[in-house]
Design a protein around this motif. Structure first.
Motif, PDB file in Angstrom:
ATOM      1  N   PRO A 107       0.784  -1.236   0.000  1.00  0.00           N
ATOM      2  CA  PRO A 107       0.000   0.000   0.000  1.00  0.00           C
ATOM      3  C   PRO A 107       0.816   1.287   0.000  1.00  0.00           C
ATOM      4  O   PRO A 107       0.471   2.241  -0.689  1.00  0.00           O
ATOM      5  N   LEU A 108       1.889   1.353   0.765  1.00  0.00           N
ATOM      6  CA  LEU A 108       2.654   2.599   0.845  1.00  0.00           C
ATOM      7  C   LEU A 108       4.124   2.290   1.016  1.00  0.00           C
ATOM      8  O   LEU A 108       4.515   1.524   1.907  1.00  0.00           O
ATOM      9  N   LEU A 109       4.941   2.879   0.153  1.00  0.00           N
ATOM     10  CA  LEU A 109       6.390   2.735   0.187  1.00  0.00           C
ATOM     11  C   LEU A 109       7.030   4.077   0.510  1.00  0.00           C
ATOM     12  O   LEU A 109       6.404   5.128   0.345  1.00  0.00           O
ATOM     13  N   PRO A 110       8.283   4.082   0.973  1.00  0.00           N
ATOM     14  CA  PRO A 110       8.968   5.362   1.159  1.00  0.00           C
ATOM     15  C   PRO A 110       8.983   6.171  -0.124  1.00  0.00           C
ATOM     16  O   PRO A 110       8.998   5.630  -1.235  1.00  0.00           O
ATOM     17  N   SER A 111       8.953   7.488   0.037  1.00  0.00           N
ATOM     18  CA  SER A 111       8.920   8.368  -1.129  1.00  0.00           C
ATOM     19  C   SER A 111      10.264   8.375  -1.847  1.00  0.00           C
ATOM     20  O   SER A 111      11.321   8.177  -1.240  1.00  0.00           O
ATOM     21  N   THR A 112      10.211   8.622  -3.131  1.00  0.00           N
ATOM     22  CA  THR A 112      11.435   8.757  -3.929  1.00  0.00           C
ATOM     23  C   THR A 112      11.795  10.215  -4.184  1.00  0.00           C
ATOM     24  O   THR A 112      12.774  10.499  -4.868  1.00  0.00           O
ATOM     25  N   ASP A 113      11.014  11.160  -3.660  1.00  0.00           N
ATOM     26  CA  ASP A 113      11.329  12.587  -3.797  1.00  0.00           C
ATOM     27  C   ASP A 113      12.349  12.979  -2.740  1.00  0.00           C
ATOM     28  O   ASP A 113      12.110  12.803  -1.537  1.00  0.00           O
ATOM     29  N   ALA A 123      14.352  11.109  13.975  1.00  0.00           N
ATOM     30  CA  ALA A 123      13.459  12.157  13.495  1.00  0.00           C
ATOM     31  C   ALA A 123      12.326  11.538  12.679  1.00  0.00           C
ATOM     32  O   ALA A 123      12.560  10.706  11.810  1.00  0.00           O
ATOM     33  N   ALA A 124      11.093  11.949  12.975  1.00  0.00           N
ATOM     34  CA  ALA A 124       9.941  11.421  12.260  1.00  0.00           C
ATOM     35  C   ALA A 124       8.822  12.449  12.304  1.00  0.00           C
ATOM     36  O   ALA A 124       8.679  13.185  13.287  1.00  0.00           O
ATOM     37  N   LEU A 125       8.023  12.483  11.226  1.00  0.00           N
ATOM     38  CA  LEU A 125       6.931  13.442  11.116  1.00  0.00           C
ATOM     39  C   LEU A 125       5.680  12.739  10.599  1.00  0.00           C
ATOM     40  O   LEU A 125       5.766  11.683   9.964  1.00  0.00           O
ATOM     41  N   PRO A 126       4.502  13.330  10.851  1.00  0.00           N
ATOM     42  CA  PRO A 126       3.258  12.711  10.386  1.00  0.00           C
ATOM     43  C   PRO A 126       2.912  13.113   8.961  1.00  0.00           C
ATOM     44  O   PRO A 126       3.098  14.259   8.547  1.00  0.00           O
ATOM     45  N   GLY A 127       2.385  12.162   8.198  1.00  0.00           N
ATOM     46  CA  GLY A 127       1.942  12.415   6.835  1.00  0.00           C
ATOM     47  C   GLY A 127       0.548  11.880   6.605  1.00  0.00           C
ATOM     48  O   GLY A 127      -0.046  11.220   7.469  1.00  0.00           O
ATOM     49  N   LEU A 128       0.015  12.151   5.411  1.00  0.00           N
ATOM     50  CA  LEU A 128      -1.347  11.739   5.056  1.00  0.00           C
ATOM     51  C   LEU A 128      -1.364  11.257   3.615  1.00  0.00           C
ATOM     52  O   LEU A 128      -0.748  11.863   2.733  1.00  0.00           O
ATOM     53  N   ALA A 129      -2.068  10.160   3.381  1.00  0.00           N
ATOM     54  CA  ALA A 129      -2.332   9.670   2.031  1.00  0.00           C
ATOM     55  C   ALA A 129      -3.792   9.239   1.963  1.00  0.00           C
ATOM     56  O   ALA A 129      -4.402   8.890   2.978  1.00  0.00           O
ATOM     57  N   ILE A 130      -4.370   9.279   0.767  1.00  0.00           N
ATOM     58  CA  ILE A 130      -5.765   8.888   0.595  1.00  0.00           C
ATOM     59  C   ILE A 130      -5.858   7.773  -0.447  1.00  0.00           C
ATOM     60  O   ILE A 130      -4.982   7.611  -1.294  1.00  0.00           O
ATOM     61  N   SER A 131      -6.947   7.016  -0.355  1.00  0.00           N
ATOM     62  CA  SER A 131      -7.141   5.869  -1.246  1.00  0.00           C
ATOM     63  C   SER A 131      -8.620   5.627  -1.421  1.00  0.00           C
ATOM     64  O   SER A 131      -9.435   5.931  -0.546  1.00  0.00           O
ATOM     65  N   GLN A 132      -8.987   5.054  -2.548  1.00  0.00           N
ATOM     66  CA  GLN A 132     -10.365   4.643  -2.760  1.00  0.00           C
ATOM     67  C   GLN A 132     -10.554   3.136  -2.642  1.00  0.00           C
ATOM     68  O   GLN A 132     -11.685   2.650  -2.767  1.00  0.00           O
ATOM     69  N   ARG A 192      -5.568   0.230  -0.734  1.00  0.00           N
ATOM     70  CA  ARG A 192      -4.233  -0.296  -1.063  1.00  0.00           C
ATOM     71  C   ARG A 192      -3.456   0.563  -2.048  1.00  0.00           C
ATOM     72  O   ARG A 192      -2.227   0.492  -2.091  1.00  0.00           O
ATOM     73  N   HIS A 193      -4.124   1.365  -2.883  1.00  0.00           N
ATOM     74  CA  HIS A 193      -3.448   2.286  -3.795  1.00  0.00           C
ATOM     75  C   HIS A 193      -3.583   3.689  -3.205  1.00  0.00           C
ATOM     76  O   HIS A 193      -4.694   4.192  -3.069  1.00  0.00           O
ATOM     77  N   TRP A 194      -2.457   4.319  -2.872  1.00  0.00           N
ATOM     78  CA  TRP A 194      -2.475   5.548  -2.096  1.00  0.00           C
ATOM     79  C   TRP A 194      -1.858   6.706  -2.865  1.00  0.00           C
ATOM     80  O   TRP A 194      -0.924   6.521  -3.643  1.00  0.00           O
TER      81      TRP A 194
END
Length: 396
Positions: free
Chosen positions: A114-120, A180-189, A192-194
């Motif tokens: 469902p969610l992987l680390p970002s590549t940005d 160090a860690a911060l909160p994030g948000l993702a949405i899905s319909q 599993r795909h975010w």
């Protein structure tokens, strides 16, 4: 890739997807896949009354009490109106998803992850992500009586998660205080795909710490976001951080009207007195509204003076102030057997209230002596203040 919110959310925001037309969450909800597509075709009815025990199979040996899923941590469990169950959890650096007909027997991970680390390179979550909480929100066109719980065909999932650029978040079940860690948000319909939603912090996170928030006590992290929808336009996020003044972890709370822009309120719960099971601080506070008592209940990690981790309970009338411990003892302790799967600590609690007003399940992460994490479950039945017993389910 982030989605850029271009106007304040009213739970039907316009969102610009790079390279495509602007869409709304209501259109995402209307086109959501049926949750049945996530679930295995075979359905196993619940036993009645529910006793948190899988059916006995003579050819399958019983395993350690409470153990449900190996190689996993940070459980976020949702029981859907149709009776099916979803479990988001972290496995290494990623968020994975499993399904179940009863909350006991869990499927292998659902593809894709469902969610992987970002590549940005510039964002806050390039090394590891962990699930914090999932809100299941129906489309705004649905009648208000159906919004909570939502119908499966109109649901939109909001995943609040912890992200970090420090690989230690992936390698340790209980990360050190300086990670160090911060909160994030993702949405899905479909769960599993975010698609990530960009928050107000310059890294895309929902909150900043340290130099980005100099007046706050949160200097190193704002981790493990757990979100409660108190009312329309009133969401509360519970997270933990490390207070350098007291040298202890504490649980803080923030509020939001739209689920994206957050304002800190202050600390909700701090560690106990000398000699208590949580004198070293509190983390991972999962808050739910108790239907029977009409108040809020928090399950949390308590650190003792030697660094041991157990699970405690606290209650509050309004969820913001006046949090008080249910007991001076933990609600759930690590096993005393050196060979058990949860001897080195129990934490990352996730409370689920069942059909009976005093019936609860507590999903949690246990850690073996060698550092391997796993997910287990304990239950409480027919008591005003829960006392938890580890489930005797079979590992599937």
């Amino acid at each position: 890739m982030f989605l850029s919110v271009i106007r304040p959310l009213d739970f039907s925001p316009h969102i610009q997807i790079p390279g495509s037309a602007t869409v709304t969450l209501s259109s995402l909800a209307g086109g959501a896949m049926l949750l049945a597509n996530l679930l295995p075709p075979a359905r196993c009815p619940l036993a009645s009354p529910l006793r948190c025990q899988a059916p006995a199979h003579h050819h399958q040996p019983a395993v350690s009490r409470g153990l449900l899923l190996r190689g996993a941590g940070s459980p976020v469990v949702k029981r859907l109106p149709a009776g099916d169950w979803l479990l988001w959890y972290h496995s290494g650096a990623r968020v994975a998803l499993a399904t179940s007909p009863d909350g006991l027997r869990w499927s292998p991970p659902v593809a894709p992850d469902p969610l992987l680390p970002s590549t940005d390179w510039w964002v806050f979550d390039t090394a590891a992500v962990r699930p914090g909480d999932v809100l299941v929100i129906s489309g705004p066109d649905a009648p208000s009586s159906r919004r909570l719980p939502p119908s499966s065909s109109s649901a939109v999932y909001w995943l609040y998660y912890t992200g970090s650029n420090d690989a230690r978040l992936a390698s340790s079940p209980f990360p050190a205080a300086d990670v160090a860690a911060l909160p994030g948000l993702a949405i899905s319909q479909d769960g599993r795909h975010w698609a990530r939603i960009e928050g107000g912090h310059h890294t895309g996170a929902l909150l900043g710490v340290g130099e980005d928030h100099p007046q706050g006590w949160e200097k190193r992290c704002a981790a493990a976001p757990k979100v409660v929808m108190h009312a329309d336009g009133d969401l509360r996020m519970y997270y933990h951080s490390f207070d350098e003044m007291s040298q202890r972890h504490a649980v803080g709370v923030a509020r939001s009207r739209d689920g994206i822009r957050w304002e800190r309120v202050g600390k909700a719960l701090e560690g106990g007195g000398p000699g208590s099971f949580d004198e070293g601080g509190v983390r991972q506070g999962h808050v739910v509204r108790d239907r029977a008592a009409g108040r809020y209940m928090m399950a949390y990690e308590g650190l003792d003076g030697n660094g041991g981790v157990s699970i405690g309970l606290a209650v509050s009338e309004d969820g913001l102030r006046g949090w008080r411990r249910c007991s001076e003892s933990p609600a759930l302790r690590p096993s005393e057997d050196d060979d058990e799967w949860d001897v080195a600590g129990v934490g990352a609690p996730c409370l689920v209230q069942m059909d009976g007003p005093y019936d609860w399940r507590l999903y949690y992460m246990g850690v073996r002596k060698d550092g391997e994490a796993a997910i287990g479950m304990a239950y409480s039945e027919g008591q005003g203040l829960p006392r938890f017993n580890k489930c005797d389910a079979l590992l599937m």
